[in-house]
Design a protein around this motif. Structure first.
Motif, PDB file in Angstrom:
ATOM      1  N   VAL A 182      50.849  67.915 -65.181  1.00  0.00           N
ATOM      2  CA  VAL A 182      49.504  67.885 -64.315  1.00  0.00           C
ATOM      3  C   VAL A 182      48.985  68.260 -63.319  1.00  0.00           C
ATOM      4  O   VAL A 182      47.856  68.371 -63.478  1.00  0.00           O
ATOM      5  CB  VAL A 182      49.600  65.767 -64.143  1.00  0.00           C
ATOM      6  CG1 VAL A 182      48.309  65.750 -63.697  1.00  0.00           C
ATOM      7  CG2 VAL A 182      50.044  64.978 -65.806  1.00  0.00           C
ATOM      8  N   ASP A 183      49.966  68.444 -62.626  1.00  0.00           N
ATOM      9  CA  ASP A 183      49.607  69.124 -61.599  1.00  0.00           C
ATOM     10  C   ASP A 183      49.304  70.479 -61.536  1.00  0.00           C
ATOM     11  O   ASP A 183      48.370  71.253 -61.283  1.00  0.00           O
ATOM     12  CB  ASP A 183      51.040  69.158 -60.494  1.00  0.00           C
ATOM     13  CG  ASP A 183      51.225  68.090 -59.317  1.00  0.00           C
ATOM     14  OD1 ASP A 183      50.329  66.793 -59.626  1.00  0.00           O
ATOM     15  OD2 ASP A 183      52.261  67.460 -59.073  1.00  0.00           O
TER      16      ASP A 183
ATOM     17  N   ALA B 133      44.183  67.673 -72.040  1.00  0.00           N
ATOM     18  CA  ALA B 133      45.710  68.336 -71.996  1.00  0.00           C
ATOM     19  C   ALA B 133      46.001  67.205 -70.834  1.00  0.00           C
ATOM     20  O   ALA B 133      46.846  66.631 -71.204  1.00  0.00           O
ATOM     21  CB  ALA B 133      46.293  69.353 -71.914  1.00  0.00           C
ATOM     22  N   THR B 134      45.129  67.043 -69.520  1.00  0.00           N
ATOM     23  CA  THR B 134      45.985  66.149 -68.242  1.00  0.00           C
ATOM     24  C   THR B 134      46.116  64.605 -69.386  1.00  0.00           C
ATOM     25  O   THR B 134      46.377  63.780 -68.320  1.00  0.00           O
ATOM     26  CB  THR B 134      45.031  66.200 -67.369  1.00  0.00           C
ATOM     27  OG1 THR B 134      44.801  67.475 -66.569  1.00  0.00           O
ATOM     28  CG2 THR B 134      45.176  65.322 -66.131  1.00  0.00           C
ATOM     29  N   GLU B 135      44.587  64.268 -70.012  1.00  0.00           N
ATOM     30  CA  GLU B 135      44.823  62.383 -70.007  1.00  0.00           C
ATOM     31  C   GLU B 135      46.018  62.582 -71.131  1.00  0.00           C
ATOM     32  O   GLU B 135      47.316  61.906 -71.831  1.00  0.00           O
ATOM     33  CB  GLU B 135      43.547  62.986 -71.318  1.00  0.00           C
ATOM     34  CG  GLU B 135      42.278  62.485 -70.656  1.00  0.00           C
ATOM     35  CD  GLU B 135      40.590  62.546 -70.950  1.00  0.00           C
ATOM     36  OE1 GLU B 135      40.979  61.934 -72.427  1.00  0.00           O
ATOM     37  OE2 GLU B 135      39.986  62.302 -70.147  1.00  0.00           O
ATOM     38  N   VAL B 136      46.304  63.280 -72.489  1.00  0.00           N
ATOM     39  CA  VAL B 136      47.379  63.243 -72.684  1.00  0.00           C
ATOM     40  C   VAL B 136      48.733  63.034 -72.328  1.00  0.00           C
ATOM     41  O   VAL B 136      49.270  62.561 -72.686  1.00  0.00           O
ATOM     42  CB  VAL B 136      47.827  65.027 -73.990  1.00  0.00           C
ATOM     43  CG1 VAL B 136      48.509  64.883 -75.479  1.00  0.00           C
ATOM     44  CG2 VAL B 136      46.618  64.465 -75.542  1.00  0.00           C
ATOM     45  N   ALA B 137      48.779  64.523 -71.201  1.00  0.00           N
ATOM     46  CA  ALA B 137      50.011  64.261 -70.523  1.00  0.00           C
ATOM     47  C   ALA B 137      50.397  63.216 -69.833  1.00  0.00           C
ATOM     48  O   ALA B 137      51.102  62.133 -69.453  1.00  0.00           O
ATOM     49  CB  ALA B 137      49.737  65.533 -68.967  1.00  0.00           C
ATOM     50  N   ALA B 138      49.322  62.498 -68.940  1.00  0.00           N
ATOM     51  CA  ALA B 138      49.345  61.605 -68.610  1.00  0.00           C
ATOM     52  C   ALA B 138      49.277  60.252 -69.734  1.00  0.00           C
ATOM     53  O   ALA B 138      50.268  58.914 -69.765  1.00  0.00           O
ATOM     54  CB  ALA B 138      47.660  61.456 -68.139  1.00  0.00           C
ATOM     55  N   ASP B 139      49.076  59.711 -70.507  1.00  0.00           N
ATOM     56  CA  ASP B 139      49.412  59.232 -71.832  1.00  0.00           C
ATOM     57  C   ASP B 139      51.068  59.073 -72.461  1.00  0.00           C
ATOM     58  O   ASP B 139      51.558  58.580 -72.723  1.00  0.00           O
ATOM     59  CB  ASP B 139      48.938  59.456 -72.946  1.00  0.00           C
ATOM     60  CG  ASP B 139      47.095  59.163 -73.041  1.00  0.00           C
ATOM     61  OD1 ASP B 139      46.809  58.579 -71.889  1.00  0.00           O
ATOM     62  OD2 ASP B 139      46.062  59.430 -74.070  1.00  0.00           O
TER      63      ASP B 139
END
Length: 85
Positions: free
Chosen positions: A61-62, A27-33
């Protein structure tokens, strides 16, 4: 429940926690994308909604990072307990 049953349950719980941790990392990767795509789409925009969206992505992300640290802590503490019983 025997001590061996408790130890097995801890191993199973840690396995599930590790799977949840990996899902959160995804989910972090998706949010960063998403943040990257939104940022490049709205480059140089002065609109308040754009700034709010950037802030929201950062907050998401946090929060995910905090959850991952909690998973890590829970796994570590459960493993330590398993080693002591």
């Amino acid at each position: 429940m025997s001590v061996e049953d408790v130890k097995a349950a801890i191993v199973e719980a840690n396995t599930l926690l590790a799977r949840a941790r990996e899902a959160f990392l995804g989910a972090t990767e998706v949010a960063a994308d998403g943040k990257s795509i939104a940022g490049s789409s709205c480059y140089d925009s002065a609109k308040s909604e754009v700034a709010a969206a950037e802030s929201t992505f950062k907050s998401a992300v946090d929060e995910i990072d905090r959850a991952v640290r909690r998973f890590d802590s829970a796994i570590q503490l459960a493993s330590e307990y398993r080693g002591k019983i």
